[in-house]
Design a protein around this motif. Structure first.
Motif, PDB file in Angstrom:
ATOM      1  N   LEU A   1       0.809  -1.217   0.000  1.00  0.00           N
ATOM      2  CA  LEU A   1       0.000   0.000   0.000  1.00  0.00           C
ATOM      3  C   LEU A   1       0.847   1.275   0.000  1.00  0.00           C
ATOM      4  N   MET A   2       2.100   1.175   0.450  1.00  0.00           N
ATOM      5  CA  MET A   2       2.940   2.374   0.535  1.00  0.00           C
ATOM      6  C   MET A   2       3.303   2.893  -0.859  1.00  0.00           C
ATOM      7  N   PRO A   3       2.975   4.137  -1.167  1.00  0.00           N
ATOM      8  CA  PRO A   3       3.324   4.678  -2.481  1.00  0.00           C
ATOM      9  C   PRO A   3       4.812   5.025  -2.616  1.00  0.00           C
ATOM     10  N   TYR A   4       5.471   5.239  -1.486  1.00  0.00           N
ATOM     11  CA  TYR A   4       6.887   5.615  -1.510  1.00  0.00           C
ATOM     12  C   TYR A   4       7.637   4.839  -0.428  1.00  0.00           C
ATOM     13  N   ASP A   5       8.948   4.835  -0.555  1.00  0.00           N
ATOM     14  CA  ASP A   5       9.800   4.262   0.481  1.00  0.00           C
ATOM     15  C   ASP A   5       9.744   5.183   1.707  1.00  0.00           C
ATOM     16  N   PRO A   6       9.337   4.672   2.871  1.00  0.00           N
ATOM     17  CA  PRO A   6       9.150   5.552   4.033  1.00  0.00           C
ATOM     18  C   PRO A   6      10.451   6.103   4.617  1.00  0.00           C
ATOM     19  N   THR A   7      11.598   5.553   4.207  1.00  0.00           N
ATOM     20  CA  THR A   7      12.875   6.008   4.765  1.00  0.00           C
ATOM     21  C   THR A   7      13.639   6.942   3.833  1.00  0.00           C
ATOM     22  N   LYS A   8      13.127   7.154   2.614  1.00  0.00           N
ATOM     23  CA  LYS A   8      13.856   7.955   1.639  1.00  0.00           C
ATOM     24  C   LYS A   8      13.151   9.284   1.367  1.00  0.00           C
ATOM     25  N   VAL A   9      13.971  10.279   1.021  1.00  0.00           N
ATOM     26  CA  VAL A   9      13.437  11.589   0.647  1.00  0.00           C
ATOM     27  C   VAL A   9      12.820  11.477  -0.742  1.00  0.00           C
ATOM     28  N   VAL A  10      11.552  11.838  -0.842  1.00  0.00           N
ATOM     29  CA  VAL A  10      10.839  11.676  -2.116  1.00  0.00           C
ATOM     30  C   VAL A  10      10.284  12.999  -2.633  1.00  0.00           C
ATOM     31  N   ALA A  11      10.434  14.078  -1.864  1.00  0.00           N
ATOM     32  CA  ALA A  11       9.901  15.379  -2.280  1.00  0.00           C
ATOM     33  C   ALA A  11      10.931  16.462  -2.016  1.00  0.00           C
ATOM     34  N   LYS A  12      11.030  17.407  -2.949  1.00  0.00           N
ATOM     35  CA  LYS A  12      11.950  18.525  -2.767  1.00  0.00           C
ATOM     36  C   LYS A  12      11.434  19.493  -1.707  1.00  0.00           C
ATOM     37  N   GLU A  13      10.133  19.594  -1.605  1.00  0.00           N
ATOM     38  CA  GLU A  13       9.535  20.520  -0.646  1.00  0.00           C
ATOM     39  C   GLU A  13       9.389  19.846   0.715  1.00  0.00           C
ATOM     40  N   LEU A  14       9.983  20.450   1.731  1.00  0.00           N
ATOM     41  CA  LEU A  14       9.864  19.920   3.079  1.00  0.00           C
ATOM     42  C   LEU A  14       8.585  20.427   3.723  1.00  0.00           C
ATOM     43  N   LEU A  15       7.994  19.599   4.564  1.00  0.00           N
ATOM     44  CA  LEU A  15       6.761  19.960   5.294  1.00  0.00           C
ATOM     45  C   LEU A  15       5.663  20.404   4.324  1.00  0.00           C
ATOM     46  N   ALA A  16       5.535  19.650   3.243  1.00  0.00           N
ATOM     47  CA  ALA A  16       4.529  19.989   2.233  1.00  0.00           C
ATOM     48  C   ALA A  16       3.134  19.671   2.751  1.00  0.00           C
TER      49      ALA A  16
ATOM     50  N   PRO B   1      -0.852  18.382   2.418  1.00  0.00           N
ATOM     51  CA  PRO B   1      -1.447  17.235   1.718  1.00  0.00           C
ATOM     52  C   PRO B   1      -1.801  17.574   0.277  1.00  0.00           C
ATOM     53  N   SER B   2      -1.571  16.613  -0.619  1.00  0.00           N
ATOM     54  CA  SER B   2      -1.831  16.817  -2.040  1.00  0.00           C
ATOM     55  C   SER B   2      -2.173  15.477  -2.666  1.00  0.00           C
ATOM     56  N   ALA B   3      -2.412  15.497  -3.968  1.00  0.00           N
ATOM     57  CA  ALA B   3      -2.734  14.254  -4.671  1.00  0.00           C
ATOM     58  C   ALA B   3      -1.547  13.303  -4.671  1.00  0.00           C
ATOM     59  N   GLU B   4      -0.319  13.857  -4.708  1.00  0.00           N
ATOM     60  CA  GLU B   4       0.875  13.015  -4.708  1.00  0.00           C
ATOM     61  C   GLU B   4       1.201  12.505  -3.303  1.00  0.00           C
ATOM     62  N   HIS B   5       1.029  13.357  -2.322  1.00  0.00           N
ATOM     63  CA  HIS B   5       1.334  13.003  -0.930  1.00  0.00           C
ATOM     64  C   HIS B   5       0.081  13.276  -0.090  1.00  0.00           C
ATOM     65  N   TRP B   6      -0.687  12.229   0.167  1.00  0.00           N
ATOM     66  CA  TRP B   6      -2.002  12.385   0.795  1.00  0.00           C
ATOM     67  C   TRP B   6      -1.949  13.070   2.151  1.00  0.00           C
ATOM     68  N   PHE B   7      -0.918  12.755   2.946  1.00  0.00           N
ATOM     69  CA  PHE B   7      -0.776  13.375   4.262  1.00  0.00           C
ATOM     70  C   PHE B   7       0.321  14.431   4.287  1.00  0.00           C
ATOM     71  N   GLY B   8       0.869  14.762   3.136  1.00  0.00           N
ATOM     72  CA  GLY B   8       1.965  15.712   3.070  1.00  0.00           C
ATOM     73  C   GLY B   8       3.306  15.035   3.276  1.00  0.00           C
ATOM     74  N   THR B   9       4.333  15.853   3.511  1.00  0.00           N
ATOM     75  CA  THR B   9       5.678  15.321   3.753  1.00  0.00           C
ATOM     76  C   THR B   9       6.182  15.838   5.092  1.00  0.00           C
ATOM     77  N   ASP B  10       7.196  15.154   5.622  1.00  0.00           N
ATOM     78  CA  ASP B  10       7.730  15.548   6.929  1.00  0.00           C
ATOM     79  C   ASP B  10       8.895  16.513   6.756  1.00  0.00           C
ATOM     80  N   ASN B  11       9.635  16.723   7.830  1.00  0.00           N
ATOM     81  CA  ASN B  11      10.714  17.713   7.814  1.00  0.00           C
ATOM     82  C   ASN B  11      11.917  17.278   6.986  1.00  0.00           C
ATOM     83  N   PHE B  12      11.952  16.020   6.532  1.00  0.00           N
ATOM     84  CA  PHE B  12      13.035  15.547   5.659  1.00  0.00           C
ATOM     85  C   PHE B  12      12.559  15.320   4.226  1.00  0.00           C
TER      86      PHE B  12
END
Length: 289
Positions: free
Chosen positions: A42-57, A59-70
């Motif tokens: 079910l995971m769309p991305y690797d939970p341990t790797k940086v997958v977005a250039k924008e930190l603390l993004a 929620p969006s269609a690509e990242h349902w809950f947003g991104t964290d500080n990394f």
């Protein structure tokens, strides 16, 4: 034999259906356990790797809950944390059952010195705060899931030991147990045929209570930094990691906290439903219908 089994299975299924709490809890647990079991798929991305250039993004269609500080996907990390936050409480319950049931049976059935020793050790463990046990083990072992499992498994086993002992003390005085002993049955046979089956219902209910406590305490231990260690994730560890962002980006803390709350609520609903289902008065109503 098959008809008897089918009859029991049908009656158990009817009991579950007639208990709203059990149904709600069962559905919630099924969804949470499925998410934990199939988290990798079910995971769309690797939970341990940086997958977005924008930190603390946000929620969006690509990242349902947003991104964290990394820049890691928060939805993927929640799913990754589900495996540990669900798996550890299940293992804690299994450890507690494997330790508590045999000790309770031995203490209640044999009595004497065996009972005195087991009760003494049990009372000592119950008087010792679990958090101190965890901190002591963490100092020796350096933290990690092993510390959580050992500390909580040891911490909850005395509860089951006392419960099973009290039931055994009551059952062993029954006439059918005396008749079995007089007839020459082995003590081990009496324990497994006549006493152990009578402990199942209350033990199952107690196990659900232990699991709900284990979820909260695993989260607390991980929050303090003595439980699950990075790069692994649990919901308690996510709360700890994201607590500094609670005012600027509250969703990062709300989501893992909400996941813990829903898991505990589902277990409590299911446990309350089981208690109602295993109540003889409740079962009598179902049998009449």
């Amino acid at each position: 034999m098959k008809e008897g089994f089918r009859s029991k299975l049908r009656r158990s299924f009817l009991l579950v259906l007639r208990s709203k709490k059990a149904c709600i809890g069962a559905v919630m647990l099924l969804l949470i356990f499925s998410a934990a079991l199939f988290s990798e798929q079910l995971m769309p991305y690797d939970p341990t790797k940086v997958v977005a250039k924008e930190l603390l993004a946000e929620p969006s269609a690509e990242h349902w809950f947003g991104t964290d500080n990394f820049g890691r996907d928060l939805f993927s990390r929640i799913l990754a944390g589900a495996r540990i936050s669900v798996g550890i409480p299940l293992l804690v319950v299994a450890i507690s059952l494997c330790v508590g049931i045999p000790l309770g049976l031995l203490a209640g059935f044999y009595g004497g010195k065996v009972d005195s020793i087991i009760v003494g050790v049990t009372n000592c463990l119950l008087c010792f705060p679990w958090i101190l046990t965890t901190l002591a083990l963490a100092t020796i072992m350096g933290g990690g899931t092993d510390v959580v499992l050992i500390a909580l498994g040891i911490g909850f086993a005395p509860e089951l030991t006392r419960l099973v002992r009290s039931i055994t003390l009551s059952i062993r005085e029954r006439e059918y147990v005396d008749a079995a002993v007089v007839a020459g049955e082995k003590k081990s046979s009496v324990l497994f045929r006549y006493i152990l089956p009578n402990t199942i219902a209350p033990v199952v209910i107690q196990a659900t209570l232990i699991m709900s406590k284990a979820v909260l305490e695993e989260a607390a231990i991980s929050y303090l930094g003595y439980g699950v260690q990075p790069p692994h994730a649990s919901w308690g560890l996510l709360l700890s990691d994201y607590s500094n962002y609670i005012w600027k980006h509250p969703l990062m803390c709300v989501i893992p906290g909400l996941a813990i709350m829903l898991l505990v609520l589902a277990i409590n609903f299911f446990g309350d439903g089981l208690r109602d289902m295993l109540d003889p008065r409740y079962k009598g109503k179902v049998n009449k219908q």
